[in-house]
Write a protein that holds these residues in place. Structure first.
Motif, mmCIF file in Angstrom:
data_model
loop_
_atom_site.group_PDB
_atom_site.id
_atom_site.type_symbol
_atom_site.label_atom_id
_atom_site.label_comp_id
_atom_site.label_asym_id
_atom_site.label_seq_id
_atom_site.Cartn_x
_atom_site.Cartn_y
_atom_site.Cartn_z
ATOM 1 N N GLY A 53 -29.771 -16.908 26.203
ATOM 2 C CA GLY A 53 -30.682 -17.071 27.114
ATOM 3 C C GLY A 53 -32.075 -17.548 26.558
ATOM 4 O O GLY A 53 -32.801 -17.994 27.104
ATOM 5 N N ARG A 104 -34.881 -16.594 31.640
ATOM 6 C CA ARG A 104 -33.946 -15.327 31.675
ATOM 7 C C ARG A 104 -32.901 -15.114 30.631
ATOM 8 O O ARG A 104 -32.183 -15.865 30.346
ATOM 9 C CB ARG A 104 -33.287 -15.508 33.133
ATOM 10 N N SER A 115 -29.928 -13.045 28.781
ATOM 11 C CA SER A 115 -28.741 -12.058 29.409
ATOM 12 C C SER A 115 -28.147 -11.293 28.166
ATOM 13 O O SER A 115 -28.251 -11.666 26.985
ATOM 14 C CB SER A 115 -27.599 -13.052 29.916
ATOM 15 N N CYS A 116 -27.865 -9.995 28.633
ATOM 16 C CA CYS A 116 -26.942 -9.136 27.588
ATOM 17 C C CYS A 116 -25.744 -8.724 28.156
ATOM 18 O O CYS A 116 -25.616 -8.059 29.320
ATOM 19 C CB CYS A 116 -28.014 -8.132 27.266
ATOM 20 N N THR A 117 -24.555 -9.083 27.638
ATOM 21 C CA THR A 117 -23.155 -8.643 28.123
ATOM 22 C C THR A 117 -22.789 -7.504 27.176
ATOM 23 O O THR A 117 -22.494 -7.732 25.743
ATOM 24 C CB THR A 117 -22.253 -9.823 28.097
ATOM 25 N N TRP A 127 -34.382 -3.577 26.417
ATOM 26 C CA TRP A 127 -34.703 -4.557 25.469
ATOM 27 C C TRP A 127 -35.654 -4.443 24.554
ATOM 28 O O TRP A 127 -36.688 -3.682 24.870
ATOM 29 C CB TRP A 127 -34.922 -5.837 26.401
ATOM 30 N N ARG A 152 -29.358 -5.997 36.893
ATOM 31 C CA ARG A 152 -27.655 -6.087 36.621
ATOM 32 C C ARG A 152 -26.907 -6.613 37.429
ATOM 33 O O ARG A 152 -27.175 -6.704 38.658
ATOM 34 C CB ARG A 152 -27.699 -4.431 36.431
ATOM 35 N N ASP A 153 -26.193 -7.197 36.999
ATOM 36 C CA ASP A 153 -25.062 -7.902 37.731
ATOM 37 C C ASP A 153 -23.967 -6.940 38.123
ATOM 38 O O ASP A 153 -22.957 -6.471 37.390
ATOM 39 C CB ASP A 153 -24.265 -8.969 36.835
ATOM 40 N N THR A 168 -23.152 -7.003 32.438
ATOM 41 C CA THR A 168 -24.258 -7.817 32.200
ATOM 42 C C THR A 168 -25.672 -7.239 32.726
ATOM 43 O O THR A 168 -25.836 -7.054 33.946
ATOM 44 C CB THR A 168 -23.917 -9.272 32.686
ATOM 45 N N TYR A 198 -29.750 -8.635 32.837
ATOM 46 C CA TYR A 198 -30.611 -9.637 32.552
ATOM 47 C C TYR A 198 -32.226 -9.126 32.478
ATOM 48 O O TYR A 198 -32.540 -8.235 33.068
ATOM 49 C CB TYR A 198 -30.748 -10.645 33.776
ATOM 50 N N GLN A 210 -35.653 -11.026 32.996
ATOM 51 C CA GLN A 210 -36.275 -11.941 33.602
ATOM 52 C C GLN A 210 -37.693 -11.789 33.340
ATOM 53 O O GLN A 210 -38.443 -10.807 33.709
ATOM 54 C CB GLN A 210 -36.315 -12.016 35.087
ATOM 55 N N CYS A 259 -31.097 -6.937 22.970
ATOM 56 C CA CYS A 259 -30.681 -5.843 23.629
ATOM 57 C C CYS A 259 -29.985 -4.695 23.106
ATOM 58 O O CYS A 259 -29.416 -5.018 22.025
ATOM 59 C CB CYS A 259 -29.750 -6.448 24.885
#
Length: 124
Positions: free
Chosen positions: A7, A18, A20-22, A35, A71-72, A79, A81, A83, A97
């Protein structure tokens, strides 16, 4: 365990990104994640971290108004995020991350697992 950050990019000052970190390969459902960032010529510094309960802590109060973590939890709870809004030139850095079972290790800057980093460049 693998962390895949993405991202990053180039944005003008005042803009938003934004990240992302999976996380994959971690068998436990709960973990702490953080982060970090490293600007050119500077040491890596913490941005924010989220504990296993989901509470968020910031390394610097000045980031609270501009950086948020989410978080998703719907489809892919692995994942998270970052922002970032109202970006400034001084936010230019490689963002990483990191995660650990223990919040204290991330808070101390020594998490067990790191992602590869994603570059964020903010220009005037």
């Amino acid at each position: 365990v693998q962390l895949q950050a993405s991202g990053g990019g180039s944005v003008q000052a005042g803009g938003s990104l934004r990240l992302s970190c999976t996380v994959s390969g971690f068998t436990e459902d709960e973990y702490a994640i953080g982060w970090f960032r490293q600007a050119p010529g500077k040491q890596r510094e913490g941005v924010l971290l989220s504990g296993r309960t989901g509470a968020v802590s910031y390394y610097a109060e000045s980031l609270k108004d501009r950086f948020t973590l989410s978080r998703d939890n719907a489809k892919n709870k692995n994942t998270v995020y970052l922002q970032m809004t109202n970006l400034k030139n001084e936010d230019t850095a490689v963002y990483y991350c990191a995660m650990d079972r223990l919040w204290s290790r991330i808070r101390s800057g020594v998490p067990s697992y790191w992602g590869q980093g994603t570059q964020v460049t903010v220009s005037s």
